[in-house]
Motif scaffolding. Structure first.
Motif, mmCIF file in Angstrom:
data_model
loop_
_atom_site.group_PDB
_atom_site.id
_atom_site.type_symbol
_atom_site.label_atom_id
_atom_site.label_comp_id
_atom_site.label_asym_id
_atom_site.label_seq_id
_atom_site.Cartn_x
_atom_site.Cartn_y
_atom_site.Cartn_z
ATOM 1 N N UNK A 20 28.423 -15.346 24.214
ATOM 2 C CA UNK A 20 27.187 -14.729 23.719
ATOM 3 C C UNK A 20 26.676 -13.677 24.701
ATOM 4 N N UNK A 21 26.259 -12.544 24.157
ATOM 5 C CA UNK A 21 25.628 -11.504 24.971
ATOM 6 C C UNK A 21 24.387 -10.998 24.238
ATOM 7 N N UNK A 22 23.427 -10.538 25.005
ATOM 8 C CA UNK A 22 22.205 -10.008 24.410
ATOM 9 C C UNK A 22 21.593 -8.959 25.314
ATOM 10 N N UNK A 23 20.777 -8.144 24.719
ATOM 11 C CA UNK A 23 19.984 -7.170 25.451
ATOM 12 C C UNK A 23 18.645 -7.067 24.755
ATOM 13 N N UNK A 24 17.584 -6.907 25.516
ATOM 14 C CA UNK A 24 16.269 -6.835 24.883
ATOM 15 C C UNK A 24 15.343 -5.923 25.667
ATOM 16 N N UNK A 25 14.279 -5.551 25.000
ATOM 17 C CA UNK A 25 13.217 -4.782 25.629
ATOM 18 C C UNK A 25 11.925 -5.081 24.886
ATOM 19 N N UNK A 26 10.825 -4.933 25.569
ATOM 20 C CA UNK A 26 9.512 -5.090 24.950
ATOM 21 C C UNK A 26 8.806 -3.749 25.046
ATOM 22 N N UNK A 27 8.348 -3.267 23.914
ATOM 23 C CA UNK A 27 7.672 -1.975 23.853
ATOM 24 C C UNK A 27 6.225 -2.190 23.429
ATOM 25 N N UNK A 28 5.338 -1.394 23.999
ATOM 26 C CA UNK A 28 3.930 -1.457 23.611
ATOM 27 C C UNK A 28 3.536 -0.158 22.940
ATOM 28 N N UNK A 29 2.482 -0.238 22.176
ATOM 29 C CA UNK A 29 1.978 0.948 21.488
ATOM 30 C C UNK A 29 1.192 1.815 22.466
ATOM 31 N N UNK A 30 1.267 3.092 22.275
ATOM 32 C CA UNK A 30 0.538 4.081 23.074
ATOM 33 C C UNK A 30 -0.733 4.447 22.316
ATOM 34 N N UNK A 31 -1.814 4.630 23.008
ATOM 35 C CA UNK A 31 -3.104 4.920 22.360
ATOM 36 C C UNK A 31 -3.008 6.125 21.429
ATOM 37 N N UNK A 93 9.091 -7.069 20.723
ATOM 38 C CA UNK A 93 10.374 -7.225 21.400
ATOM 39 C C UNK A 93 11.481 -6.859 20.428
ATOM 40 N N UNK A 94 12.452 -6.111 20.912
ATOM 41 C CA UNK A 94 13.677 -5.825 20.173
ATOM 42 C C UNK A 94 14.788 -6.538 20.920
ATOM 43 N N UNK A 95 15.609 -7.298 20.191
ATOM 44 C CA UNK A 95 16.743 -7.958 20.811
ATOM 45 C C UNK A 95 18.002 -7.642 20.009
ATOM 46 N N UNK A 96 19.049 -7.274 20.732
ATOM 47 C CA UNK A 96 20.370 -7.057 20.151
ATOM 48 C C UNK A 96 21.273 -8.148 20.713
#
Length: 104
Positions: A20-31, A93-96
């Motif tokens: 198993x492999x994964x990659x993720x990131x968490x993005x926030x909204x910009x004003x 969060x986006x996870x692949x």
């Protein structure tokens, strides 16, 4: 690196499963994006700022997944999927993820 959503790579043979492999990131909204999104909510249309943010987040998540697969010695990822979830207010969060393999 070959990445497929199927369990096999057509014309190739999986000779070893690396796991198993994964990659993720968490993005926030910009004003600024929030203001634009609010206006688009009133008049309709594509929210390009959010679209660009999510496109970059998907690219980063896939890149991190590939790095993890390469570190395991894989040359392909099968069964790749992506998911998104809300982590907190105004953050996603986006996870692949998938299975790292060696194909011949």
């Amino acid at each position: 690196m070959m990445i497929v959503t199927t369990d096999q790579v057509a014309g190739s043979e999986i000779t070893e499963v690396k796991g198993y492999v994964k990659g993720s990131t968490i993005q926030t909204k910009h004003i600024g994006r929030d203001i634009t999104a609010g206006l688009k909510g009133l008049v309709g249309g594509e929210i390009k700022g959010y679209n660009e943010m999510m496109t970059e987040a998907r690219k980063l998540a896939v890149h991190r997944m590939v790095q993890e697969a390469e570190a395991k010695g894989a040359n392909a990822i099968v069964g790749m999927r992506m998911q998104t979830s809300t982590v907190m207010s105004n953050a996603a969060e986006i996870i692949a993820y998938g299975t790292a393999v060696i194909i011949k």
